[in-house]
Motif scaffolding. Structure first.
Motif, mmCIF file in Angstrom:
data_model
loop_
_atom_site.group_PDB
_atom_site.id
_atom_site.type_symbol
_atom_site.label_atom_id
_atom_site.label_comp_id
_atom_site.label_asym_id
_atom_site.label_seq_id
_atom_site.Cartn_x
_atom_site.Cartn_y
_atom_site.Cartn_z
ATOM 1 N N TYR A 1 -8.668 10.768 1.647
ATOM 2 C CA TYR A 1 -8.397 9.920 0.493
ATOM 3 C C TYR A 1 -8.027 10.746 -0.746
ATOM 4 C CZ TYR A 1 -8.926 6.167 -2.926
ATOM 5 O OH TYR A 1 -8.705 5.256 -3.916
ATOM 6 N N ALA A 2 -8.558 11.954 -0.846
ATOM 7 C CA ALA A 2 -8.305 12.801 -2.015
ATOM 8 C C ALA A 2 -6.850 13.248 -2.113
ATOM 9 C CB ALA A 2 -9.226 14.018 -1.990
ATOM 10 N N TYR A 3 -6.143 13.318 -0.973
ATOM 11 C CA TYR A 3 -4.763 13.809 -1.024
ATOM 12 C C TYR A 3 -3.799 13.060 -0.102
ATOM 13 C CZ TYR A 3 -6.317 16.538 3.058
ATOM 14 O OH TYR A 3 -6.825 16.930 4.270
ATOM 15 N N ASP A 4 -4.183 11.903 0.372
ATOM 16 C CA ASP A 4 -3.309 11.077 1.214
ATOM 17 C C ASP A 4 -1.997 10.847 0.463
ATOM 18 O OD1 ASP A 4 -1.969 8.904 2.410
ATOM 19 O OD2 ASP A 4 -3.843 7.921 2.980
ATOM 20 N N PRO A 5 -0.881 11.397 0.962
ATOM 21 C CA PRO A 5 0.374 11.287 0.222
ATOM 22 C C PRO A 5 0.911 9.853 0.151
ATOM 23 C CG PRO A 5 0.794 12.157 2.404
ATOM 24 C CD PRO A 5 -0.705 12.099 2.236
ATOM 25 N N ILE A 6 0.516 9.024 1.086
ATOM 26 C CA ILE A 6 0.991 7.641 1.092
ATOM 27 C C ILE A 6 0.355 6.880 -0.070
ATOM 28 C CG2 ILE A 6 1.060 5.506 2.420
ATOM 29 C CD1 ILE A 6 0.949 7.394 4.968
ATOM 30 N N ALA B 1 2.241 5.711 -3.485
ATOM 31 C CA ALA B 1 2.242 4.274 -3.797
ATOM 32 C C ALA B 1 1.743 4.017 -5.217
ATOM 33 C CB ALA B 1 1.401 3.506 -2.788
ATOM 34 N N SER B 2 0.829 4.848 -5.702
ATOM 35 C CA SER B 2 0.301 4.642 -7.049
ATOM 36 C C SER B 2 1.318 4.992 -8.135
ATOM 37 C CB SER B 2 -0.979 5.459 -7.254
ATOM 38 O OG SER B 2 -0.681 6.838 -7.335
ATOM 39 N N GLN B 3 2.417 5.633 -7.738
ATOM 40 C CA GLN B 3 3.444 6.060 -8.696
ATOM 41 C C GLN B 3 4.760 5.312 -8.527
ATOM 42 O OE1 GLN B 3 3.646 10.230 -7.846
ATOM 43 N NE2 GLN B 3 1.604 10.616 -8.642
ATOM 44 N N ARG B 4 4.775 4.347 -7.624
ATOM 45 C CA ARG B 4 6.011 3.596 -7.354
ATOM 46 C C ARG B 4 5.725 2.110 -7.463
ATOM 47 N NH1 ARG B 4 10.043 6.220 -4.810
ATOM 48 N NH2 ARG B 4 10.760 4.319 -3.835
ATOM 49 N N ALA C 1 3.521 1.003 2.963
ATOM 50 C CA ALA C 1 2.663 1.119 1.797
ATOM 51 C C ALA C 1 3.153 0.125 0.762
ATOM 52 C CB ALA C 1 2.733 2.538 1.231
ATOM 53 N N ILE C 2 2.223 -0.669 0.252
ATOM 54 C CA ILE C 2 2.561 -1.685 -0.733
ATOM 55 C C ILE C 2 1.760 -1.391 -2.009
ATOM 56 C CG2 ILE C 2 2.627 -4.144 -1.263
ATOM 57 C CD1 ILE C 2 4.263 -3.508 1.237
ATOM 58 N N PRO C 3 2.439 -0.935 -3.080
ATOM 59 C CA PRO C 3 1.723 -0.730 -4.332
ATOM 60 C C PRO C 3 1.431 -2.077 -4.997
ATOM 61 C CG PRO C 3 3.965 0.186 -4.431
ATOM 62 C CD PRO C 3 3.828 -0.525 -3.139
ATOM 63 N N ILE C 4 0.256 -2.168 -5.608
ATOM 64 C CA ILE C 4 -0.132 -3.410 -6.288
ATOM 65 C C ILE C 4 -0.649 -3.037 -7.676
ATOM 66 C CG2 ILE C 4 -1.662 -5.415 -6.237
ATOM 67 C CD1 ILE C 4 -1.749 -5.012 -3.158
ATOM 68 N N PHE C 5 -0.095 -3.700 -8.684
ATOM 69 C CA PHE C 5 -0.480 -3.452 -10.066
ATOM 70 C C PHE C 5 -0.924 -4.760 -10.695
ATOM 71 C CE2 PHE C 5 2.764 -0.443 -8.810
ATOM 72 C CZ PHE C 5 2.175 0.761 -9.136
ATOM 73 N N SER C 6 -1.998 -4.692 -11.470
ATOM 74 C CA SER C 6 -2.464 -5.902 -12.149
ATOM 75 C C SER C 6 -2.757 -5.582 -13.614
ATOM 76 C CB SER C 6 -3.713 -6.451 -11.450
ATOM 77 O OG SER C 6 -4.776 -5.539 -11.556
ATOM 78 N N ALA C 7 -3.260 -6.565 -14.307
ATOM 79 C CA ALA C 7 -3.522 -6.437 -15.736
ATOM 80 C C ALA C 7 -4.570 -5.368 -16.023
ATOM 81 C CB ALA C 7 -3.994 -7.786 -16.277
ATOM 82 N N LYS C 8 -4.541 -4.865 -17.222
ATOM 83 C CA LYS C 8 -5.548 -3.927 -17.739
ATOM 84 C C LYS C 8 -5.616 -2.618 -16.965
ATOM 85 C CE LYS C 8 -8.260 -7.672 -19.588
ATOM 86 N NZ LYS C 8 -9.541 -8.360 -19.606
ATOM 87 N N GLY C 9 -4.496 -2.181 -16.421
ATOM 88 C CA GLY C 9 -4.451 -0.874 -15.797
ATOM 89 C C GLY C 9 -5.082 -0.765 -14.426
ATOM 90 N N SER C 10 -5.261 -1.864 -13.743
ATOM 91 C CA SER C 10 -5.801 -1.808 -12.387
ATOM 92 C C SER C 10 -4.665 -1.651 -11.392
ATOM 93 C CB SER C 10 -6.601 -3.074 -12.072
ATOM 94 O OG SER C 10 -7.755 -3.122 -12.875
ATOM 95 N N TYR D 1 -3.913 -0.489 -3.458
ATOM 96 C CA TYR D 1 -3.055 -0.066 -2.356
ATOM 97 C C TYR D 1 -3.261 -1.018 -1.192
ATOM 98 C CZ TYR D 1 -1.487 2.439 1.754
ATOM 99 O OH TYR D 1 -0.868 2.770 2.919
ATOM 100 N N PHE D 2 -2.154 -1.482 -0.654
ATOM 101 C CA PHE D 2 -2.194 -2.275 0.558
ATOM 102 C C PHE D 2 -1.352 -1.545 1.583
ATOM 103 C CE2 PHE D 2 -0.671 -5.428 3.524
ATOM 104 C CZ PHE D 2 -1.831 -6.122 3.813
#
Length: 155
Positions: A72-77, A81-84, A120-129, A132-133
């Protein structure tokens, strides 16, 4: 199950368990066997795997291996996803991000465990949350076009 049917069946569901059961039916119709959902950051604070874990149906031996290795510390997927904002196939992550040797080794291990494909499905919500799906298959490469990927992201 077509996407519209998934949406119709989702309307009126009252619990997360009901929604994830319906989502599992939809994903199964697209040849996915496994999925995982977890929050990666809440209110702009990064969460560890255990704190952000919500649900998954991946094989327990893989989950135990993944956790024991500290992937989890370096999983590239997950990191990519957190940057796309757009979905991508797991094994194409090297085409869209520069990977370290340990990240390449992780992808080889994922394949060695029999995973053929996944998204990989990035998911973004309100208040900076952010969340990852991920959904994967051990039996086949997934024939998904950009519309399919967008529908999975909406689902």
């Amino acid at each position: 199950m077509p996407f519209r049917e998934f949406l119709a069946k989702s309307s009126g569901l009252l619990t997360a368990d009901q929604l994830f059961a319906n989502l599992n039916s939809y994903l199964s119709s697209l040849s996915f066997e496994f999925f995982s959902y977890h929050i990666t950051a809440a209110h702009l604070r990064k969460l560890n795997l255990e704190a952000g874990f919500f649900t998954n149906n991946f094989p327990q031996d893989w989950v135990s291996h993944y956790t024991a290795k500290g992937y989890y510390a370096y999983d590239p997927i997950i990191l990519t996803a957190s940057q796309r904002e757009d979905p991508f196939h797991w094994f194409e992550v090297g085409k869209i991000a520069d990977l370290t040797p340990e990240q390449n080794a992780y992808l080889k291990d994922l394949a060695a465990w029999g995973f053929r494909d996944g998204v990989a499905i990035p998911i973004f919500s309100a208040k900076g949350s952010t969340a990852y799906f991920g959904a994967g298959s051990k039996t086949r490469a997934l024939a998904l076009d950009p519309v399919d990927l967008t529908q999975i992201q909406f689902a």
